[in-house]
Design a protein around this motif. Structure first.
Motif: not given
Length: 92
Positions: A50-67
């Motif tokens: 989950a932590r790795i996936a959330l890092e990917r989400a934030q790298d892809a779209w900084p500030g992504h709300h669900l992430g």
């Protein structure tokens, strides 16, 4: 619907799909499947994934709300029971 699949009968298949999409989709679109992957991982108690996936989400779209919301929830100890309850109580 996608969120509910993260903990349903087809959770393993959904998790594989989210992982493949998070890996292969360019940013910022990769944030969505990465966040879904985080939900699926949390739903089965895999905080590391989950932590790795959330890092990917934030790298892809900084500030992504669900992430960002999931990142805060994970930091507060959000686990499998809370994920299932959250998705079961959702109004959709």
């Amino acid at each position: 619907r996608a969120l509910r699949e993260c903990v349903g009968e087809r959770a393993a298949a959904a998790e594989q799909l989210w992982a493949a999409l998070a890996r292969e989709t360019p940013g910022p679109e990769a944030a969505e499947p990465a966040a879904l992957l985080a939900v699926a991982a949390l739903g089965r108690g895999d905080g590391a994934l989950a932590r790795i996936a959330l890092e990917r989400a934030q790298d892809a779209w900084p500030g992504h709300h669900l992430g960002a919301a999931l990142d805060a929830a994970l930091a507060d100890g959000f686990g499998p029971d809370q994920v299932r309850a959250w998705l079961a109580d959702a109004p959709w």
